[in-house]
Motif scaffolding. Sequence first.
Motif, PDB file in Angstrom:
ATOM      1  N   UNK A 106      47.247  30.044 -80.539  1.00  0.00           N
ATOM      2  CA  UNK A 106      47.691  29.120 -79.363  1.00  0.00           C
ATOM      3  C   UNK A 106      47.727  30.238 -78.092  1.00  0.00           C
ATOM      4  N   UNK A 107      47.237  29.714 -77.128  1.00  0.00           N
ATOM      5  CA  UNK A 107      47.209  30.346 -75.736  1.00  0.00           C
ATOM      6  C   UNK A 107      48.273  29.837 -74.794  1.00  0.00           C
ATOM      7  N   UNK A 120      44.410  26.995 -80.030  1.00  0.00           N
ATOM      8  CA  UNK A 120      42.936  27.253 -79.835  1.00  0.00           C
ATOM      9  C   UNK A 120      42.248  27.608 -81.225  1.00  0.00           C
ATOM     10  N   UNK A 121      42.729  27.766 -82.186  1.00  0.00           N
ATOM     11  CA  UNK A 121      42.300  27.953 -83.261  1.00  0.00           C
ATOM     12  C   UNK A 121      43.124  27.737 -84.526  1.00  0.00           C
ATOM     13  N   UNK A 122      42.387  26.870 -85.457  1.00  0.00           N
ATOM     14  CA  UNK A 122      43.287  26.551 -86.589  1.00  0.00           C
ATOM     15  C   UNK A 122      42.328  26.734 -87.869  1.00  0.00           C
ATOM     16  N   UNK A 123      42.558  27.872 -88.564  1.00  0.00           N
ATOM     17  CA  UNK A 123      41.393  28.246 -89.433  1.00  0.00           C
ATOM     18  C   UNK A 123      41.968  28.999 -90.710  1.00  0.00           C
ATOM     19  N   UNK A 124      41.359  29.889 -91.394  1.00  0.00           N
ATOM     20  CA  UNK A 124      41.494  30.629 -92.513  1.00  0.00           C
ATOM     21  C   UNK A 124      41.314  32.004 -92.215  1.00  0.00           C
ATOM     22  N   UNK A 125      42.305  32.733 -93.171  1.00  0.00           N
ATOM     23  CA  UNK A 125      42.110  34.377 -93.117  1.00  0.00           C
ATOM     24  C   UNK A 125      41.066  34.503 -94.053  1.00  0.00           C
ATOM     25  N   UNK A 126      39.966  35.049 -93.972  1.00  0.00           N
ATOM     26  CA  UNK A 126      38.996  35.558 -95.016  1.00  0.00           C
ATOM     27  C   UNK A 126      39.370  36.702 -95.668  1.00  0.00           C
ATOM     28  N   UNK A 127      40.209  37.681 -95.239  1.00  0.00           N
ATOM     29  CA  UNK A 127      40.762  38.893 -95.838  1.00  0.00           C
ATOM     30  C   UNK A 127      41.451  39.842 -94.799  1.00  0.00           C
ATOM     31  N   UNK A 128      42.068  41.011 -95.193  1.00  0.00           N
ATOM     32  CA  UNK A 128      42.502  41.624 -94.147  1.00  0.00           C
ATOM     33  C   UNK A 128      41.773  43.282 -94.550  1.00  0.00           C
ATOM     34  N   UNK A 311      25.374  18.085 -88.795  1.00  0.00           N
ATOM     35  CA  UNK A 311      26.056  19.163 -89.426  1.00  0.00           C
ATOM     36  C   UNK A 311      27.472  19.104 -89.450  1.00  0.00           C
ATOM     37  N   UNK A 312      28.027  19.228 -90.322  1.00  0.00           N
ATOM     38  CA  UNK A 312      29.639  19.319 -90.306  1.00  0.00           C
ATOM     39  C   UNK A 312      30.182  20.631 -89.873  1.00  0.00           C
ATOM     40  N   UNK A 313      31.090  20.332 -88.743  1.00  0.00           N
ATOM     41  CA  UNK A 313      31.712  21.320 -88.169  1.00  0.00           C
ATOM     42  C   UNK A 313      33.101  21.066 -88.006  1.00  0.00           C
ATOM     43  N   UNK A 314      33.922  22.245 -87.725  1.00  0.00           N
ATOM     44  CA  UNK A 314      35.421  22.283 -87.282  1.00  0.00           C
ATOM     45  C   UNK A 314      35.526  22.380 -85.807  1.00  0.00           C
ATOM     46  N   UNK A 315      36.379  21.486 -85.431  1.00  0.00           N
ATOM     47  CA  UNK A 315      36.828  21.607 -83.919  1.00  0.00           C
ATOM     48  C   UNK A 315      37.643  22.725 -83.725  1.00  0.00           C
ATOM     49  N   UNK A 316      37.826  23.066 -82.451  1.00  0.00           N
ATOM     50  CA  UNK A 316      38.608  24.374 -82.185  1.00  0.00           C
ATOM     51  C   UNK A 316      39.928  23.894 -82.516  1.00  0.00           C
ATOM     52  N   UNK A 317      40.723  23.002 -82.824  1.00  0.00           N
ATOM     53  CA  UNK A 317      41.844  22.587 -83.423  1.00  0.00           C
ATOM     54  C   UNK A 317      41.834  22.218 -84.714  1.00  0.00           C
ATOM     55  N   UNK A 318      40.596  22.602 -85.672  1.00  0.00           N
ATOM     56  CA  UNK A 318      40.728  22.556 -87.025  1.00  0.00           C
ATOM     57  C   UNK A 318      40.522  21.333 -87.587  1.00  0.00           C
ATOM     58  N   UNK A 319      39.661  20.400 -86.911  1.00  0.00           N
ATOM     59  CA  UNK A 319      39.363  18.929 -87.492  1.00  0.00           C
ATOM     60  C   UNK A 319      38.096  19.026 -87.787  1.00  0.00           C
ATOM     61  N   UNK A 320      37.595  18.511 -88.991  1.00  0.00           N
ATOM     62  CA  UNK A 320      36.405  18.332 -89.444  1.00  0.00           C
ATOM     63  C   UNK A 320      35.422  17.197 -88.623  1.00  0.00           C
TER      64      UNK A 320
END
Length: 491
Positions: A106-107, A120-128, A311-320
């Motif tokens: 969030x900002x 501003x972002x709702x996603x996944x951690x790919x790795x650390x 194309x299938x995309x995710x919005x900035x708030x994490x919705x398909x």
Amino acid sequence: MTDEQFLQWLQSPSAVRMVLIEAQVNVAGQEVTRYIASRPYVTGPAEVPANTEYLPLATGGLAFTEQVSLTGEAGLSGGDIELDNGDGALDGWLGDVWRNRAIKAWTGDPSWPRADFRLVFDGIIDDVGSSSRETINLVLRDKLQRLNTPITEAKLGGTSQNKDAILPIPFGECHNVTPLLLNPANLEYGFLGPVEWFINDEARTSGKPVPTEIDLVTGRFKLPINPLANAVTTSVQGDNVGGYAPRIAPLVQRIATGYGKAADRFTVADLDLANLAAFDAAHPQMVGLYIADRTNQAQAIQQLAASVGAQALMSRTGQLRLVQIALPALGVPVEIGPDQMLEHSLRPVQRLPVAAAVKIAFDRNYTVQASLATSIPPVHADLYAAEWLTETVVDEAVRARYRLTDDPVQVETCLKSRADAHAEAVRRLAMNKVPRTIYELDGEPELMMLELGQPVLLRDARFGLQDGLPGVVVLLSRYWLTGRVTVGVLV
């Protein structure tokens, strides 16, 4: 806080920006949430979450790039967050399990209550990982990463020769597929689950119709006689759980919410339902997609969407969302001119090739059968011998002017009808038979609110844009701390 107030804050040169991050992680077998920020921040007793300290560890990265593929293949957006580990206090975090865990950002302003911060972002951690001795980095992906898993891994089981075979799934209407032999003892064939209809209430052996005993509830049928070495096929209207809907948007929703790993499936909250409904209304074309292997969800969804150049995309708030790249794009355009971009930041970055012809492949024959020696009409035998039907549209004037071939690369789709294939070929040709350019610019903070696929009117003193030209957003790189954004526009 209203949208207008938030926009005024974004535009204010005196705004103090910070980012709040909530990241899921598995620590010693337990799922926990870590609260991270770019500045010190503590919530109050009445806030959500209450009395929570966000550790001021985020020092770099804090950016995310999203991009539309103009070639139709599936793709995942990405970014990173850099955390301060100068004193080694976070060394133990490298041993925790971050992969495929949820993360949100969030900002807002340090003086704001927690509820006023904007997601501003709702996603996944790919790795650390760690890019240096002093830092730890969280690599980010959008939520489509959750769908990067096989649609199904359900196998027949039992003791037959097909015990390790994946149970196939027909989505929409699928022509001449090979069902799985489920039980050799009673000649039972079929699919993973219920279907709408076996077309003409029949199966075929080497292309010749044979009577069948059909059970739509189980998606199975039995043959009355042994087909011996003859190939068994059928045409089927498939998966009908929740209602048969052989169109792109309903099938995308069904695959995203009803298949794959149960823990990673999307819920209704992960879908932009208004966008999907609008897309369905605009794109009622009948489609079909047959899954007989470990095809993953994201790949199947992109195959369906790409059938109409979407194309299938995710919005900035994490919705398909489903977005068709078209010019002019649907909707009210946002003006991007000198006041919305940094001075002299507009630059052309890619010139797309002009096309004089488009060839659409449609109504796939999933079981190609050459030289059938049965009593079916020759015209039917010819159809079974070809994998695709095709429709080609050519603009002779463009071909001659640009000295191009009129034998274009075949575009394979899930479309079923020639009329729909022709209409899609005409649409693509109209878009691609004129020169197209992708421009990039560094935008003012208010452009952080843009979404991929959004229509814009691009205006500048250069590049013939003095009077403005319609465009569509194809790239967004958001920098959450600075409030800046790089925007890519196809014109």
